[in-house]
Scaffold this motif. Sequence first.
Motif, PDB file in Angstrom:
ATOM      1  N   THR A  27      32.710  41.251  34.301  1.00  0.00           N
ATOM      2  CA  THR A  27      32.297  41.495  35.679  1.00  0.00           C
ATOM      3  C   THR A  27      31.711  42.883  35.769  1.00  0.00           C
ATOM      4  O   THR A  27      32.157  43.798  35.105  1.00  0.00           O
ATOM      5  CB  THR A  27      33.484  41.415  36.662  1.00  0.00           C
ATOM      6  OG1 THR A  27      34.453  42.363  36.285  1.00  0.00           O
ATOM      7  CG2 THR A  27      34.080  40.037  36.713  1.00  0.00           C
ATOM      8  N   CYS A  28      30.715  43.028  36.579  1.00  0.00           N
ATOM      9  CA  CYS A  28      30.124  44.344  36.782  1.00  0.00           C
ATOM     10  C   CYS A  28      29.428  44.332  38.124  1.00  0.00           C
ATOM     11  O   CYS A  28      28.459  43.604  38.306  1.00  0.00           O
ATOM     12  CB  CYS A  28      29.155  44.679  35.674  1.00  0.00           C
ATOM     13  SG  CYS A  28      28.700  46.407  35.653  1.00  0.00           S
ATOM     14  N   SER A  37      37.104  45.837  43.399  1.00  0.00           N
ATOM     15  CA  SER A  37      36.183  44.719  43.237  1.00  0.00           C
ATOM     16  C   SER A  37      34.879  45.139  42.585  1.00  0.00           C
ATOM     17  O   SER A  37      34.067  44.301  42.230  1.00  0.00           O
ATOM     18  CB  SER A  37      35.907  44.066  44.597  1.00  0.00           C
ATOM     19  OG  SER A  37      35.187  44.975  45.409  1.00  0.00           O
ATOM     20  N   SER A  38      34.660  46.418  42.407  1.00  0.00           N
ATOM     21  CA  SER A  38      33.400  46.882  41.830  1.00  0.00           C
ATOM     22  C   SER A  38      33.561  47.377  40.395  1.00  0.00           C
ATOM     23  O   SER A  38      32.741  48.141  39.910  1.00  0.00           O
ATOM     24  CB  SER A  38      32.823  47.993  42.706  1.00  0.00           C
ATOM     25  OG  SER A  38      33.681  49.109  42.688  1.00  0.00           O
ATOM     26  N   LEU A  39      34.601  46.959  39.714  1.00  0.00           N
ATOM     27  CA  LEU A  39      34.857  47.422  38.355  1.00  0.00           C
ATOM     28  C   LEU A  39      34.140  46.559  37.332  1.00  0.00           C
ATOM     29  O   LEU A  39      33.967  45.367  37.521  1.00  0.00           O
ATOM     30  CB  LEU A  39      36.356  47.410  38.078  1.00  0.00           C
ATOM     31  CG  LEU A  39      37.194  48.315  38.967  1.00  0.00           C
ATOM     32  CD1 LEU A  39      38.668  48.116  38.675  1.00  0.00           C
ATOM     33  CD2 LEU A  39      36.800  49.763  38.799  1.00  0.00           C
ATOM     34  N   THR A  53      35.307  51.685  32.485  1.00  0.00           N
ATOM     35  CA  THR A  53      34.973  53.092  32.650  1.00  0.00           C
ATOM     36  C   THR A  53      35.093  53.422  34.128  1.00  0.00           C
ATOM     37  O   THR A  53      34.491  52.757  34.968  1.00  0.00           O
ATOM     38  CB  THR A  53      33.551  53.391  32.146  1.00  0.00           C
ATOM     39  OG1 THR A  53      33.497  53.056  30.760  1.00  0.00           O
ATOM     40  CG2 THR A  53      33.205  54.855  32.330  1.00  0.00           C
ATOM     41  N   LEU A  54      35.893  54.414  34.411  1.00  0.00           N
ATOM     42  CA  LEU A  54      36.164  54.819  35.792  1.00  0.00           C
ATOM     43  C   LEU A  54      35.458  56.137  36.054  1.00  0.00           C
ATOM     44  O   LEU A  54      35.692  57.115  35.362  1.00  0.00           O
ATOM     45  CB  LEU A  54      37.673  54.975  36.001  1.00  0.00           C
ATOM     46  CG  LEU A  54      38.499  53.733  35.663  1.00  0.00           C
ATOM     47  CD1 LEU A  54      39.964  54.104  35.504  1.00  0.00           C
ATOM     48  CD2 LEU A  54      38.306  52.671  36.716  1.00  0.00           C
ATOM     49  N   HIS A  94      42.396  43.693  36.769  1.00  0.00           N
ATOM     50  CA  HIS A  94      41.095  43.290  36.228  1.00  0.00           C
ATOM     51  C   HIS A  94      41.150  43.180  34.708  1.00  0.00           C
ATOM     52  O   HIS A  94      40.588  42.244  34.133  1.00  0.00           O
ATOM     53  CB  HIS A  94      40.004  44.286  36.642  1.00  0.00           C
ATOM     54  CG  HIS A  94      39.474  44.047  38.013  1.00  0.00           C
ATOM     55  ND1 HIS A  94      38.486  43.134  38.281  1.00  0.00           N
ATOM     56  CD2 HIS A  94      39.802  44.612  39.190  1.00  0.00           C
ATOM     57  CE1 HIS A  94      38.228  43.136  39.572  1.00  0.00           C
ATOM     58  NE2 HIS A  94      39.018  44.028  40.143  1.00  0.00           N
ATOM     59  N   LEU A  95      41.808  44.110  34.058  1.00  0.00           N
ATOM     60  CA  LEU A  95      41.949  44.062  32.605  1.00  0.00           C
ATOM     61  C   LEU A  95      42.752  42.834  32.181  1.00  0.00           C
ATOM     62  O   LEU A  95      42.374  42.127  31.241  1.00  0.00           O
ATOM     63  CB  LEU A  95      42.623  45.336  32.097  1.00  0.00           C
ATOM     64  CG  LEU A  95      41.806  46.622  32.198  1.00  0.00           C
ATOM     65  CD1 LEU A  95      42.700  47.828  31.925  1.00  0.00           C
ATOM     66  CD2 LEU A  95      40.624  46.590  31.246  1.00  0.00           C
TER      67      LEU A  95
END
Length: 135
Positions: A27-28, A37-39, A53-54, A94-95
């Motif tokens: 997801t991107c 939700s934007s990760l 990557t944060l 998410h991970l």
Amino acid sequence: MARHLLSVNFMFRFTRGYKNSQRLKHTCCGSSCTDASSLCVIHDRQNQRFTITLDCDGAASSAALKYTITHDQLVELMSTEVPQSHRGKGVAAHLAKAALDFVVEENMKARISCWYIRKYVDENPHLRYQTHIED
């Protein structure tokens, strides 16, 4: 969103081949330091890890889920690491989802060594990961 993820995964597998890829973006959706939700989750098969990557206000850091695959194709989900500043924002979820989706898509079994991933599976029975978990 689930339909979008499935279609993105299918198209990647169809056009490039899932098993032979070194990296796979699940997801991107952009970047934000507070909106989970934007990760963008990246699967790095060579290093056996899923990473995000944060980037928050110019300070880059990363979160990771590490795994190993045994000779009999059992995936051991070992650990999740999320920087303190990003904990509690859905990053580890998410991970965990990306790793468990990988196990399901490859029709493998998983052993869970990480308490957070175990918690994620238990809290999301509707995703039906339990049938791929070896106790």
